[in-house]
Design a protein around this motif. Sequence first.
Motif, short mmCIF file in Angstrom:
data_model
loop_
_atom_site.label_atom_id
_atom_site.label_comp_id
_atom_site.label_asym_id
_atom_site.label_seq_id
_atom_site.Cartn_x
_atom_site.Cartn_y
_atom_site.Cartn_z
N TYR A 522 0.85 -1.20 0.00
CA TYR A 522 0.00 0.00 0.00
C TYR A 522 0.88 1.24 0.00
O TYR A 522 2.07 1.19 0.31
CB TYR A 522 -0.93 -0.01 1.22
CG TYR A 522 -1.88 -1.19 1.21
CD1 TYR A 522 -2.93 -1.24 0.29
CD2 TYR A 522 -1.70 -2.26 2.08
CE1 TYR A 522 -3.79 -2.34 0.26
CE2 TYR A 522 -2.56 -3.36 2.05
CZ TYR A 522 -3.60 -3.39 1.14
OH TYR A 522 -4.45 -4.48 1.10
N ASN A 523 0.28 2.35 -0.36
CA ASN A 523 1.02 3.61 -0.50
C ASN A 523 1.15 4.30 0.86
O ASN A 523 0.14 4.62 1.51
CB ASN A 523 0.26 4.50 -1.50
CG ASN A 523 1.10 5.65 -1.98
OD1 ASN A 523 1.92 6.18 -1.22
ND2 ASN A 523 0.90 6.04 -3.22
N THR A 526 0.50 8.53 0.56
CA THR A 526 -0.87 9.07 0.46
C THR A 526 -1.72 8.77 1.69
O THR A 526 -2.88 9.16 1.77
CB THR A 526 -1.61 8.47 -0.75
OG1 THR A 526 -1.68 7.05 -0.54
CG2 THR A 526 -0.92 8.76 -2.06
N GLU A 528 -2.55 5.69 2.42
CA GLU A 528 -3.31 4.47 2.17
C GLU A 528 -2.97 3.37 3.18
O GLU A 528 -3.84 2.71 3.73
CB GLU A 528 -3.05 3.97 0.74
CG GLU A 528 -3.95 2.80 0.37
CD GLU A 528 -3.59 2.16 -0.97
OE1 GLU A 528 -2.41 2.16 -1.36
OE2 GLU A 528 -4.53 1.63 -1.61
N TRP A 529 -1.67 3.22 3.46
CA TRP A 529 -1.24 2.18 4.41
C TRP A 529 -1.92 2.39 5.77
O TRP A 529 -2.44 1.46 6.38
CB TRP A 529 0.27 2.23 4.60
CG TRP A 529 1.03 1.00 4.19
CD1 TRP A 529 2.16 0.97 3.42
CD2 TRP A 529 0.75 -0.37 4.53
NE1 TRP A 529 2.60 -0.34 3.26
CE2 TRP A 529 1.76 -1.17 3.94
CE3 TRP A 529 -0.24 -1.01 5.27
CZ2 TRP A 529 1.80 -2.57 4.06
CZ3 TRP A 529 -0.20 -2.41 5.39
CH2 TRP A 529 0.81 -3.16 4.80
N LYS A 686 -7.01 13.47 -5.27
CA LYS A 686 -7.60 12.17 -5.62
C LYS A 686 -8.16 12.12 -7.04
O LYS A 686 -8.51 11.05 -7.53
CB LYS A 686 -8.76 11.85 -4.66
CG LYS A 686 -8.36 11.76 -3.21
CD LYS A 686 -9.59 11.40 -2.39
CE LYS A 686 -9.56 12.01 -1.02
NZ LYS A 686 -10.86 12.17 -0.41
N GLU A 844 -1.60 10.39 -7.14
CA GLU A 844 -0.63 9.33 -6.82
C GLU A 844 -1.35 8.00 -6.88
O GLU A 844 -2.47 7.89 -6.39
CB GLU A 844 -0.17 9.51 -5.38
CG GLU A 844 0.87 10.55 -5.19
CD GLU A 844 2.25 9.93 -5.07
OE1 GLU A 844 2.36 8.70 -5.04
OE2 GLU A 844 3.20 10.71 -5.01
N GLN A 845 -0.70 6.99 -7.44
CA GLN A 845 -1.35 5.69 -7.54
C GLN A 845 -1.38 4.99 -6.18
O GLN A 845 -0.36 4.77 -5.55
CB GLN A 845 -0.61 4.81 -8.56
CG GLN A 845 -1.27 3.48 -8.82
CD GLN A 845 -2.61 3.60 -9.56
OE1 GLN A 845 -2.73 4.33 -10.54
NE2 GLN A 845 -3.62 2.88 -9.09
N ASN A 846 -2.59 4.66 -5.76
CA ASN A 846 -2.75 3.80 -4.58
C ASN A 846 -3.01 2.39 -5.05
O ASN A 846 -3.56 2.19 -6.14
CB ASN A 846 -3.97 4.24 -3.77
CG ASN A 846 -3.71 5.46 -2.94
OD1 ASN A 846 -2.60 5.67 -2.46
ND2 ASN A 846 -4.73 6.26 -2.76
N TYR A 847 -2.71 1.41 -4.20
CA TYR A 847 -3.01 0.02 -4.56
C TYR A 847 -4.51 -0.15 -4.79
O TYR A 847 -4.93 -0.82 -5.73
CB TYR A 847 -2.52 -0.90 -3.45
CG TYR A 847 -2.79 -2.37 -3.69
CD1 TYR A 847 -2.00 -3.09 -4.59
CD2 TYR A 847 -3.82 -3.04 -3.03
CE1 TYR A 847 -2.24 -4.44 -4.82
CE2 TYR A 847 -4.06 -4.39 -3.25
CZ TYR A 847 -3.27 -5.08 -4.15
OH TYR A 847 -3.51 -6.42 -4.37
N SER A 850 -8.05 5.64 -5.55
CA SER A 850 -8.31 6.76 -4.63
C SER A 850 -9.56 6.49 -3.80
O SER A 850 -10.41 5.70 -4.21
CB SER A 850 -8.53 8.04 -5.42
OG SER A 850 -7.34 8.41 -6.06
#
Length: 858
Positions: A522-523, A526, A528-529, A686, A844-847, A850
Motif C-alpha cells: 500500500y502507499n 498518500t 493508504e497504508w 484524488k 498518486e497511484q494507490n493500490y 483513490s
Amino acid sequence: MKHIFSVFLLLFPLFGFCINPDTYVTFQSKGKSFCVASKSKMASILVSKEDEQAVIRATNDLQMDVERVTGRKNNIINELSKHDEVIIVGTLGKNQWIDALVTQKKIDVKSLQGKWETFVIQTIENPFPHVKKALVIVGSDRRGAIYGIYDLSKQIGVSPWYFWADVPVPKHDEIYVLNGRYSEGSPKVKYRGIFINDEAPALSSWSKEKFGGFNHKFYGKVFELLLRLKANYIWPAMWGSAFYADDAENIKTADEYGIVIGTSHHEPLMRAHDEWRREKGGVWNYESNPTKLQAFWREGMKRATNEKIVSVGMRGDGDEPMSRETATALLEKIVKDQRNIISEVTGKPASETPQLWALYKEVQDYYDKGMTVPDDVTLLLCDDNWGNLRKLPKPDAKPRKGGYGIYYHFDYVGGPRNYKWLNTNPLPRIWEQMHLAWEHHVKDIWIVNVGDIKPMEFPISFFLDYAWNPEKIQANDLQQYSEQWASKQFGDKYAKEIAFLLNQYSKFNGRRKPELLDANTYNLKTGEWKTVVTDYNNLLQKADSIKKYLSPTYQDAYFQLVLHPIKACANLNEMYYNVALNKEAFENKWKETNTYAHKVKQLYDNDSLITKEYHQLNNGKWNHLMSQTHIGYTYWQQPEKQKMPAVKYLSEATIVEKKEIANQPLKKATIPTHKKGNVFYQDEQKGVSIEAKHFTKAINTNGIVWKILPDHGRTGSAITTFPVTAKEQKPEGNAPHLEYEIYTFSEGDVTIQAYFSPSLNFYGTENGLQYAISIDDEQPQIISLNKEDKTSDKGIWNKWAAENIIIKTSKHSLVGKGKHKIKYWMVTSGVVLQKLDLNFGKTEQNYLGSAETLNTSK
Ligand code: REL
C-alpha cells in the motif's frame, strides 16, 4: 412457505404439505406436532436391516444428535411393535414399512421416484394400526435418505461444523416436528465436493497427531462433514498419501458413508500419484513406458470397487505439464487406452463408468487446439487456481452427454505465490464466478480445492449450499446467507455483527493474499497504508467486543471461525506497515526509526503467539492447523521457516528531527447546491473517484439489466449485466450503459482507470471480455480487459491474480470545466466493474485506487 396445520390435513389426509423449510422443528409441543424427544418419551428410530449400510450408519448419527441436544437417546429398532411415535428412516424400495405406506397411499413419493439424492420428511397420523404417529424420512436413494437425516439434525441445532469447528449444540428438553411434509428437491449440481490438498504442514501433522494419518478414522470425520453439508464427493489428500493404498479401511469407510471418491485431476484411473513413486514404476511417460503405466492403472481400477468418478488423461510427473512435444494425438491415445482398461475391468462399456477429464493448465490448450474428448466423459473446466474461471462452454454449445464441471480453488500452491494460510475468498466473487458456470450449464461436477479444510469453513459451506441449488441464492442474498450461517453457528443474537465480520475480513484478505503482502503493498505517502491498518484494527476491535458478549460455550468456535483470521491479519498488516514506516524513517534519519523497528519485532513475535492461541484451543484439539508459514516469502514457494522482514536501526549520532509539513488546503470542484443523488467532484489530490455502484443513471435495454453485486470487490460493491449469457452489444445510442455525473475544475487531458474483477477470457475469443467508455459526446472507446492473456499462468496474468484486479486505462479530453457525464457501456457479458478513477495528472497511484469523491450533501 407456511406450515399447514393439521386442520388442513383433515381435508387432504393423504399427503401432508410443505412445511417451513427453515423451521419445521420446534422445542415446545405445538398442536399435534410429532414428538422426537420429550422428558416423558423418546420416539424410536426404525431402520431396516435391508437398507443401505450408509443409511443405517447415519441413523446412529441422528440418535447421537438428539442426545447432543436433549441428553437423552432414542432407541434404534429394526422391527415395528406397538408404538406411540416412531421415526422411520429409509431408502425408497429398501424399507418395507415405507413401501407399505406408499402402497397404502399414506405417503406420496412421486417426487422421489427415479430422482438423485432427494428426500422427503413427512409426518403421518396412524401410519399402522398399532402406531399413532410416524415421522418418515425417505430418500430416493441412499444419499437422499442421509441428507434427510442430517437436515433434521441441522434443524434441531447440530451444526455441520460441530466437530470441525467446535460449534456448540444448544440444549433443549424437548424436540418436535411440525405436522406436514418437507423436501429440498433434488440437488441441481450432480457431484458436489472438496479436494483436500496442499495439506502439509498443517492438516497432515494434525491428522497424524489425532488419528495416526490420513486413515479411515480421519476420513470418517471428513465424510460425515461432507454429508452434513449435503456434498457427495471428494478428492482425498495426495501429498505423499494414497487413499486406497494407505489404509485398506478407507475404501470401506467411503462406502459405509456413501461418499463418491475421485483421485485428483492429474491422477488417472483411481491411483494416487504417490503410488507410482512407491512402486518405482519408472518414467512417467506414456511414449516410453506404456506397459507399466497400463498395469499401474489397471490395478487402480480393479481396486476401486466403490462409487467413484474416474479421472482420465495424463499430465507430466508430479503434476507438471507433459513435454512440449506432447501431441494431442498422444493424449487422445492415452485416454482411449485408459477407457479400454475401464471397460475391461468393469466388464461394461467405458461410458457406464462416470469419468472426468480436467482441462487443467496446459491441457486446456490441447483441448482448444482440437483434442477430442469422448462425449460421455465430463469435461472438468478449471479456474486459474485463483478463483477466476478460464473456460466456459459458449451459450449455444452443443450439449455433451458427460456435461461439464468446474474445478475451483480456495487454496493453491504455485505462482504468483502460494496461498494456504487463511481464508481469502470473499463470497461475492465465488458467487459471481459459479453463477457464470451455472448459467452456462456447468452442472455435473463442482469441486473445490480447500487446502486443509480449516480455516475454509465459511466458503466451503457456501460453495456446497450454492451447488445444491444455485437458483436459490442471488447476489443480493449473500448478506442474508451470511447472517443465517452465523446464526447457525452462534445463535441469532449477534448473527448480523458476526456476518459482517466474516465478510469484511474475507474482503480485506481478498485484496491481496497475506502471503503476498509486504511493506510496499500500500502507499505510505498518500496515507493508504494507514487507512488499511486502521480499518483492520477497527474490525479487530469490533470482533473483540462481540467476543465479550458471547457465552463461554461459543468462545472456541468464535476464535476459529471469526476472531483468529481478523487478529492474525490485523497484526500482519500492522507489521508490514511498520516496516514501511521504518524504511521511510531510516532514509530520512528520523528518530522514530528504531521505535518502528522494535514495533515490527513485537508484531512479528505476536504472530506466533496468535498461532499458539489457535493451537491451544480446546485442549490442543487443533494443534498444528495454523502451522503454515506465511512470513518471509521470497518467491512463489513458501519459506521453510518464518523470517522477520528486515528492519534498520539508527545510532543516536545520526538522528535528525522529523519535520511535520503543514498540509496545504486542497482544491475541490464545487457542485451546485441543488444537486441531489450521486454526483462526484474533482479533488486536487484524488482526482475523481467513483465506486461502480454509485451511478447516476442506469440504462437497461435490449433485455439486459445492470445489477449491483453487493460487497463484491476490493473496496465497495461491483456492477455487472444480467443475464450473463447475453450477446455482445454495440455501445451506441440507447444500448445498455451507466452514467456517472461529475464536476471538475480542470479541463483537457484526463485518464480513466477502470477497475475490474480479474475475470478471464472464458470464451477464448480474439478480443476477450470488453467494455466501452466515453465522456460527454465522445465516441465510445471499446477496450478489452484480457485479450493479452493467452495462458493464464504467466505474464500479465500474474499481476491480475496477485492484485486481484484488472485495471484498464483510457485517455480522454474534457471540453470545459464543471459538469460532465461519463458513460460506461456494456460490450460483452461477464465484465465486473468495481471502480472508476479519473486522473488529471496529479493523482498518486494507490493500490486500491483513490478514496471515493462522492458528493454526500444529498
Ligand atoms: O492446485 C492444483 O490443482 C494442483 O497444484 C494440485 O492438484 C497438485 O496436485 C499438487 O497438489 C501436487 O501435486
